[in-house]
Design a protein around this motif. Structure first.
Motif, short mmCIF file in Angstrom:
data_model
loop_
_atom_site.label_atom_id
_atom_site.label_comp_id
_atom_site.label_asym_id
_atom_site.label_seq_id
_atom_site.Cartn_x
_atom_site.Cartn_y
_atom_site.Cartn_z
N VAL A 172 0.91 -1.21 -0.06
CA VAL A 172 -0.02 -0.13 0.09
C VAL A 172 0.95 1.30 0.11
O VAL A 172 0.60 2.31 -0.68
CB VAL A 172 -0.95 -0.01 1.10
CG1 VAL A 172 -1.81 1.33 1.21
CG2 VAL A 172 -1.94 -1.11 1.03
N ALA A 229 -5.60 4.76 -2.28
CA ALA A 229 -4.40 3.58 -2.28
C ALA A 229 -5.14 2.42 -1.62
O ALA A 229 -5.10 1.17 -2.09
CB ALA A 229 -3.14 3.83 -1.82
N GLN A 273 2.45 1.59 -3.55
CA GLN A 273 1.75 1.63 -4.46
C GLN A 273 0.90 3.67 -4.59
O GLN A 273 0.63 4.00 -5.24
CB GLN A 273 0.38 0.75 -4.62
CG GLN A 273 0.64 -0.54 -5.07
CD GLN A 273 -0.21 -1.53 -4.32
OE1 GLN A 273 -1.34 -1.15 -3.77
NE2 GLN A 273 -0.15 -2.59 -4.85
N SER A 274 0.98 3.95 -3.19
CA SER A 274 0.22 5.18 -2.79
C SER A 274 1.46 6.27 -3.22
O SER A 274 1.10 7.64 -3.01
CB SER A 274 -0.13 5.32 -1.58
OG SER A 274 1.00 5.24 -0.56
N GLN A 304 -12.94 -0.10 -9.02
CA GLN A 304 -12.19 0.90 -8.25
C GLN A 304 -12.56 2.29 -8.68
O GLN A 304 -12.59 3.20 -7.89
CB GLN A 304 -10.72 0.53 -8.68
CG GLN A 304 -10.31 -0.71 -8.05
CD GLN A 304 -8.86 -1.19 -8.60
OE1 GLN A 304 -7.97 -0.22 -9.11
NE2 GLN A 304 -8.43 -2.15 -8.17
N ILE A 321 1.08 8.66 -6.21
CA ILE A 321 -0.38 9.54 -5.83
C ILE A 321 0.01 10.51 -5.15
O ILE A 321 -0.40 11.65 -5.11
CB ILE A 321 -1.48 8.59 -5.60
CG1 ILE A 321 -1.76 7.47 -6.57
CG2 ILE A 321 -2.56 9.28 -5.44
CD1 ILE A 321 -2.86 6.33 -6.11
N CYS A 322 0.82 10.15 -3.71
CA CYS A 322 1.00 11.08 -2.78
C CYS A 322 1.79 12.29 -3.36
O CYS A 322 1.38 13.55 -3.19
CB CYS A 322 1.85 10.50 -1.53
SG CYS A 322 0.84 9.54 -0.60
N PHE A 359 -4.04 8.28 0.42
CA PHE A 359 -3.91 7.02 1.12
C PHE A 359 -5.46 6.27 1.05
O PHE A 359 -5.47 5.09 1.04
CB PHE A 359 -3.66 7.03 2.51
CG PHE A 359 -2.22 7.08 2.59
CD1 PHE A 359 -1.11 6.06 2.20
CD2 PHE A 359 -1.39 8.21 3.38
CE1 PHE A 359 0.12 6.05 2.25
CE2 PHE A 359 0.03 8.14 3.57
CZ PHE A 359 0.55 7.23 3.07
N ARG A 409 -8.06 0.65 -3.37
CA ARG A 409 -7.92 0.04 -4.34
C ARG A 409 -7.28 -1.29 -4.17
O ARG A 409 -7.55 -2.51 -4.66
CB ARG A 409 -6.89 0.74 -5.42
CG ARG A 409 -7.75 1.90 -6.01
CD ARG A 409 -6.73 2.57 -6.96
NE ARG A 409 -7.64 3.43 -7.84
CZ ARG A 409 -7.08 4.42 -8.57
NH1 ARG A 409 -5.69 4.45 -8.66
NH2 ARG A 409 -7.71 5.36 -9.34
N ASN A 410 -6.38 -1.29 -3.02
CA ASN A 410 -5.64 -2.40 -2.37
C ASN A 410 -6.65 -3.32 -1.91
O ASN A 410 -6.58 -4.66 -2.39
CB ASN A 410 -4.64 -2.12 -1.39
CG ASN A 410 -3.99 -3.05 -0.59
OD1 ASN A 410 -4.33 -3.66 0.17
ND2 ASN A 410 -3.09 -3.73 -1.45
N ASP A 439 -6.22 10.75 -10.21
CA ASP A 439 -6.01 10.21 -9.20
C ASP A 439 -5.54 11.55 -8.12
O ASP A 439 -5.68 11.57 -6.86
CB ASP A 439 -5.00 9.40 -8.98
CG ASP A 439 -5.35 8.01 -9.40
OD1 ASP A 439 -6.71 7.72 -9.37
OD2 ASP A 439 -4.62 7.08 -9.83
#
Length: 362
Positions: free
Chosen positions: A69, A312, A72-73, A328, A76-77, A309, A315-316, A282
């Motif tokens: 997580v 993320a 993957q985030s 999603q 985006i962060c 978060f 989606r996770n 996103d």
């Protein structure tokens, strides 16, 4: 016998006056509590998601999945932090996804031809910054009515340039340092065995977030950014260089798109011309879920990270439950609507709260 003078009718009404302040105070305390709950909305949404997914999935709380997580985030962060600055100034940057793709392609091409880590990293960061700078100059110097227009144009232009430079193919290879930052794990953090579970990319997110907190809270530039977003006319009257502030905000947003490009390169060990497809959505969604307002002047680094978060984790969790990936996007849309509706209610309650304060003031 002298006749008793009649008591004024106002005296009866005056007897009820002392009861009003306690009522106003009680209503004020209730509104204060409600506002505190609504302002914690992004954190509450994230907490609820984590709790529910922890109950329905046996592996959600595993260290390996937590590392997934966080990894993957990361992209985006970083994109959301750049987008936050733009949204605070009442703007929007639709080109961050295409900017990410172009920066990744340029960085990979430089590495392929020069085999220099410094040049590849510098090329990716410079490309991202240049794209953001052009966005800001087109908006400010071109006197375009809204940043939607130049950033939409840049979305297609940068995407087309990335496809042209790469001949519509993924450019294989990236500097080892970039691979380590984008996909590496920290073995020194206990609990993950020899490989480790804590991603290196999280340190990049923490570093970027810390720098933005220092810039927005400790520098005059940060106060200018919020002042421009809160009231542009008042900012001009107070001598704030509004055009320069706006251009700098888009340049920083572009720079962070370049940072996200390096993370993407490292994760795939390649530069893809489609790596940032829909990434702008996103980033915008994360900022809005985090409570920032398109009306400007409001939004924090912590809340933007919280919004990232939320996306993320959601989606996770859907992946762990084996749910169709198409859900999603629908789930993200629902969360955006809920977050915006909570913001509308918060604005209404703040208005009521100010009215009660005005009534109870001596």
């Amino acid at each position: 016998m002298a006749r008793q003078a009649p008591q004024p009718a106002l005296a009866v009404a005056a007897g009820s006056a002392p009861e009003e302040p306690p009522r106003a105070a009680a209503a004020g305390r209730g509104l204060t509590l409600a506002l505190a709950v609504l302002r914690a909305g992004p954190v509450a949404i994230l907490g609820l998601l984590v709790l529910l997914l922890g109950l329905v999935s046996d592996v959600f709380w595993s260290l390996e999945n937590i590392g997934n997580v966080l990894n993957q985030s990361a992209v985006i962060c970083v994109l959301a932090l750049g987008q936050l600055l733009v949204v605070v100034t009442r703007g929007i940057d639709l080109s961050v996804g295409s900017n990410l793709s172009l920066s990744a392609v340029v960085g990979a091409l430089v590495w392929q031809h020069q085999s220099s880590t410094v040049l590849a990293v510098a090329a990716a960061l410079a490309t991202g910054t240049a794209v953001g700078l052009v966005n800001g100059l087109l908006f400010v110097k071109g006197r375009l009515p809204h940043p939607f227009i130049p950033t939409l144009a840049m979305l297609t232009a940068a995407s087309g340039l990335a496809l042209y430079l790469s001949h519509s193919e993924t450019i294989q290879g990236a500097p080892p340092l970039v691979d380590e930052v984008g996909a590496g794990r920290i073995a020194a953090v206990p609990g993950g065995g020899d490989i480790g579970w804590f991603p290196t990319a999280t340190f990049v997110v923490v570093a970027v977030a810390a720098l933005l907190v220092l810039a927005t809270r400790g520098l005059v530039w940060g106060r200018w950014v919020y002042a421009v977003g809160g009231n542009p006319e008042a900012a001009v009257r107070n001598g704030i260089p509004v055009p320069s502030v706006l251009v700098s905000v888009y340049a920083v947003c572009g720079l962070l798109a370049g940072v996200a490009a390096l993370l993407t390169m490292g994760r795939a060990d390649a530069g893809s011309p489609t790596a940032g497809a829909l990434a702008e959505l996103d980033a915008i969604a994360a900022v809005i879920i985090g409570g920032a307002s398109f009306l400007g002047g409001r939004g924090t680094v912590l809340n933007a990270l919280t919004g990232a978060f939320v996306i993320a984790v959601m989606r996770n969790g859907l992946n762990l439950l084996g749910i169709d990936p198409n859900w999603q996007y629908m789930a993200t849309g629902v969360v955006i609507v809920v977050a915006v509706e909570l913001d509308v209610v918060r604005g209404h309650l703040e208005s009521r709260f100010r009215s009660l304060q005005a009534v109870s003031a001596p």
